[in-house]
Design a protein around this motif. Structure first.
Motif, PDB file in Angstrom:
ATOM      1  N   PHE A 269       0.856  -1.180   0.000  1.00  0.00           N
ATOM      2  CA  PHE A 269       0.000   0.000   0.000  1.00  0.00           C
ATOM      3  C   PHE A 269       0.898   1.239   0.000  1.00  0.00           C
ATOM      4  O   PHE A 269       2.083   1.146   0.320  1.00  0.00           O
ATOM      5  CB  PHE A 269      -0.935  -0.019   1.226  1.00  0.00           C
ATOM      6  CG  PHE A 269      -0.235   0.193   2.552  1.00  0.00           C
ATOM      7  CD1 PHE A 269      -0.017   1.478   3.069  1.00  0.00           C
ATOM      8  CD2 PHE A 269       0.224  -0.892   3.289  1.00  0.00           C
ATOM      9  CE1 PHE A 269       0.629   1.661   4.281  1.00  0.00           C
ATOM     10  CE2 PHE A 269       0.880  -0.710   4.509  1.00  0.00           C
ATOM     11  CZ  PHE A 269       1.081   0.568   5.007  1.00  0.00           C
ATOM     12  N   PRO A 270       0.384   2.419  -0.354  1.00  0.00           N
ATOM     13  CA  PRO A 270      -0.978   2.719  -0.836  1.00  0.00           C
ATOM     14  C   PRO A 270      -1.245   2.162  -2.230  1.00  0.00           C
ATOM     15  O   PRO A 270      -0.318   1.861  -2.975  1.00  0.00           O
ATOM     16  CB  PRO A 270      -1.016   4.252  -0.826  1.00  0.00           C
ATOM     17  CG  PRO A 270       0.413   4.653  -1.020  1.00  0.00           C
ATOM     18  CD  PRO A 270       1.234   3.632  -0.280  1.00  0.00           C
ATOM     19  N   ASP A 271      -2.508   2.088  -2.574  1.00  0.00           N
ATOM     20  CA  ASP A 271      -2.888   1.477  -3.847  1.00  0.00           C
ATOM     21  C   ASP A 271      -2.336   2.210  -5.059  1.00  0.00           C
ATOM     22  O   ASP A 271      -2.161   1.604  -6.115  1.00  0.00           O
ATOM     23  CB  ASP A 271      -4.421   1.404  -3.958  1.00  0.00           C
ATOM     24  CG  ASP A 271      -5.019   0.395  -2.991  1.00  0.00           C
ATOM     25  OD1 ASP A 271      -4.262  -0.488  -2.533  1.00  0.00           O
ATOM     26  OD2 ASP A 271      -6.218   0.502  -2.685  1.00  0.00           O
ATOM     27  N   ASP A 272      -2.100   3.516  -4.913  1.00  0.00           N
ATOM     28  CA  ASP A 272      -1.636   4.296  -6.069  1.00  0.00           C
ATOM     29  C   ASP A 272      -0.128   4.539  -6.048  1.00  0.00           C
ATOM     30  O   ASP A 272       0.372   5.429  -6.736  1.00  0.00           O
ATOM     31  CB  ASP A 272      -2.383   5.624  -6.141  1.00  0.00           C
ATOM     32  CG  ASP A 272      -2.176   6.482  -4.897  1.00  0.00           C
ATOM     33  OD1 ASP A 272      -1.593   5.972  -3.918  1.00  0.00           O
ATOM     34  OD2 ASP A 272      -2.604   7.656  -4.906  1.00  0.00           O
ATOM     35  N   HIS A 273       0.609   3.752  -5.260  1.00  0.00           N
ATOM     36  CA  HIS A 273       2.081   3.885  -5.211  1.00  0.00           C
ATOM     37  C   HIS A 273       2.643   3.301  -6.508  1.00  0.00           C
ATOM     38  O   HIS A 273       2.574   2.093  -6.741  1.00  0.00           O
ATOM     39  CB  HIS A 273       2.622   3.133  -4.000  1.00  0.00           C
ATOM     40  CG  HIS A 273       4.033   3.501  -3.632  1.00  0.00           C
ATOM     41  ND1 HIS A 273       5.061   3.528  -4.550  1.00  0.00           N
ATOM     42  CD2 HIS A 273       4.598   3.839  -2.435  1.00  0.00           C
ATOM     43  CE1 HIS A 273       6.185   3.865  -3.939  1.00  0.00           C
ATOM     44  NE2 HIS A 273       5.923   4.070  -2.658  1.00  0.00           N
TER      45      HIS A 273
END
Length: 610
Positions: free
Chosen positions: A203-207
């Protein structure tokens, strides 16, 4: 009290560390009449019912948390409260065992929570030894790929549970766990690690560095995956038995050893040439090196031993011989690099020669460019083997030529290797820490492949010193003659596919060379567009196309240093296709003939196979 009130109350599942631990126990059949299973740091006792139903062994749980102990007792299992950090842990455990045989021991996800581990570690080693029983433990892996990628970019996220549980006081990778356990006399005999490509740290999902397929994700993942094999291990689950204690030694900041390892591959068939190589080494102006001779399928091992015995005493004590009876050229290199102790490893085949300042040149480069691939230069010389009064000898058959570019270019090396093996010294850290191995699927060009991967990671530092003689054996067997042209071509294609399949790091200055290549291609297209084949003079147009392809080829450009004067039809050694757009057909044909007859062109054909 409900399950939600109890921390670390995880259900048993086959896919979890609990399930993997029981599979290891089953493999070693821990069934002893009247025996008990000791579950340390048992928490809520997730494996209690499985132990008793599957193995018929009495379960005994031990934990510091009295609430957990009471809960197990209410469920009908034997459980005891004990401080596993106490230095008297062994005596406390012996007391609750009460003389019963211990069939097996588990400690699942507990070791990392203990600030003081010597007491429990000593107890585990002693109990396993006394009862001859197996120990299965599980520990989170702090070297998981997700943690490594995020840490490389400055993120370190503690969580309430998981790999970076905020209550963990000790973090483990494989080497650290092995070292700690060995200090207590515990040694792994089997493993059933829990694998998770995406851990709880994903995580985070948008990394972007965690999103599969991004350039940075592929690059960092490949680096991490190659370095050691536990990138996807979420939890180590190991079966251990008691053995000798191995005192833990703190990691050294600078490992003792020579600066260089000289790796020599030999099949024992070029005895005189190998003797010449060892003579070159004994005369080096810088003696800060060791020698590892990797002898491949040598029938008479005494031959190698006698050659070593005949070397001067100062060198003889620094030579190690490793005999290998399997694999190919790349296998020998992997074995040799693994045996090396030097900071750098340089490879010297048994049929080439180095000058007296060879090691010194590398050493000078190291002082300014530590950690990079060190590169020097060599000349190429034709040679043959002769008998002189009944003794073997080597005779030069051509003058020395220097066909290699003085400055390393990764871009140019993508099409033609410009660096003979003995002109390079590789940081051993590439092999040891990065996991960069020689590709054993390649039967030739393994040096070119390794150089490309190494140069992309650490860069190359150049010296313009000529330090070696690269022999071209015109009539005798060599690496260039052992395999036919098709084998060389297939290996070259395999390397290009490998390079094309992954992101590359480029050393500063390489974009300039890329621009030059693009501009050259544009010029080539402009020239050829000006001279279409016409009915008026089709032969001239075809010949000009042929000449342009020769003068713009990588082989012709690579051997430019050999053309000291004259060039092509008086147009200089760097003649290009654009110089002949107005030439008559006869002059173009003369230029083609001159190129194809030239010494540099003939040499370039051989270099492509070396």
């Amino acid at each position: 009290m409900t399950a939600a009130d109890v921390p670390y109350d995880f259900d048993f599942t086959v896919e979890s560390a609990y399930g993997h631990a029981l599979e290891l126990l089953a493999e070693y059949d821990p069934i002893v009449d009247g025996g008990i299973h000791l579950d340390l740091a048992c928490g809520a006792g997730a494996i209690a019912a499985q132990i008793e139903s599957r193995f018929g062994t009495s379960y005994v749980g031990v934990d510091f948390d009295q609430a957990q102990v009471d809960r197990l007792r209410e469920a009908g299992f034997e459980a005891h409260q004990s401080d596993l950090e106490s230095p008297d842990c062994y005596e406390a455990l012996r007391e609750l065992i009460a003389g019963r045989p211990v069939a097996s021991i588990t400690m699942l996800d507990g070791f990392e929570h203990l600030a003081r581990r010597d007491g429990i570690g000593d107890a585990l080693g002693r109990l396993s030894r006394e009862h001859g029983c197996i120990l299965v433990l599980s520990v989170p892996n702090v070297t998981h790929r997700d943690i490594a990628v995020k840490l490389a970019l400055g993120s370190w996220d503690y969580t309430s549970t998981g790999l970076l549980d905020q209550t963990h006081v000790r973090l483990f990778g494989e080497r650290q766990l092995e070292k700690d356990l060995a200090g207590y006399g515990l040694h792994r005999i089997a493993r059933s690690d829990v694998l998770l490509t995406n851990s709880d740290q994903h995580f985070p999902d948008d990394h972007s560095a965690l999103q599969q397929g991004t350039t940075i994700e592929v690059l960092l993942s490949e680096l991490r995956d190659a370095a050691e094999p536990n990138a996807a291990v979420n939890q180590f689950v190991w079966a251990c038995v008691a053995g000798p204690r191995v005192p833990a030694v703190a990691a050294e900041h600078a490992a003792a050893g020579p600066k260089f390892t000289v790796l020599i591959r030999t099949q024992g068939r070029r005895v005189h040439e190998l003797q010449e190589v060892l003579t070159c080494l004994s005369a080096q102006s810088d003696q800060d090196f060791e020698v590892v001779v990797v002898a491949h399928s040598v029938d008479d091992r005494l031959v190698i031993g006698r050659l070593v015995d005949d070397t001067p005493a100062g060198l003889r004590g620094r030579i190690r011989v490793v005999h290998v009876d399997r694999g190919n050229r790349a296998t020998l290199l992997n074995i040799g690099f693994a045996a090396a102790r030097g900071r750098y490893v340089t490879v010297l085949d048994d049929d080439d020669l180095v000058l007296g300042h060879w090691i010194e040149t590398f050493s000078v480069l190291d002082r300014k460019h530590r950690g990079q691939v060190l590169r020097s230069l060599a000349v190429v010389q034709g040679a043959s083997r002769v008998d002189v009064l009944g003794q073997p000898g080597i005779r030069a058959t051509t003058s020395p030529e220097m066909p290699y570019e003085e400055e390393f270019s990764f871009v140019k090396h993508l099409s033609l290797n410009q660096s003979p093996f003995m002109t390079l010294a590789f940081p051993r850290a590439l092999f040891r820490d990065f996991g960069v191995r020689f590709d054993e699927s390649l039967t030739t060009t393994e040096d070119w492949d390794y150089l490309l991967r190494a140069a992309s990671l650490v860069g190359v530092a150049d010296s313009r010193e000529i330090v070696a003689i690269y022999h071209h054996w015109a009539e005798q067997e060599s690496s260039a003659t052992e395999h036919d042209a098709e084998v060389w071509r297939l290996n070259e294609l395999a390397i290009r596919r490998k390079i094309d399949s992954r992101p590359l790091l480029l050393q500063a200055g390489e974009t300039r060379r890329i621009r030059q290549l693009v501009e050259s291609e544009h010029l080539y297209r402009e020239i050829t567009a000006q001279v279409p084949a016409t009915a008026d003079d089709p032969d001239r147009a075809e010949a000009l196309h042929r000449l342009i392809s020769l003068l713009e080829s990588r082989s012709w450009k690579a051997t430019s240093p050999l053309r000291w004067a004259g060039g092509v039809v008086g147009r200089g050694r760097d003649a290009r296709g654009a110089h002949f757009t107005d030439a008559q057909a006869a002059e173009i044909q003369q230029a083609i003939a001159q190129v194809e007859r030239s010494r540099s062109w003939r040499l370039s054909r051989w270099l492509l196979r070396k």
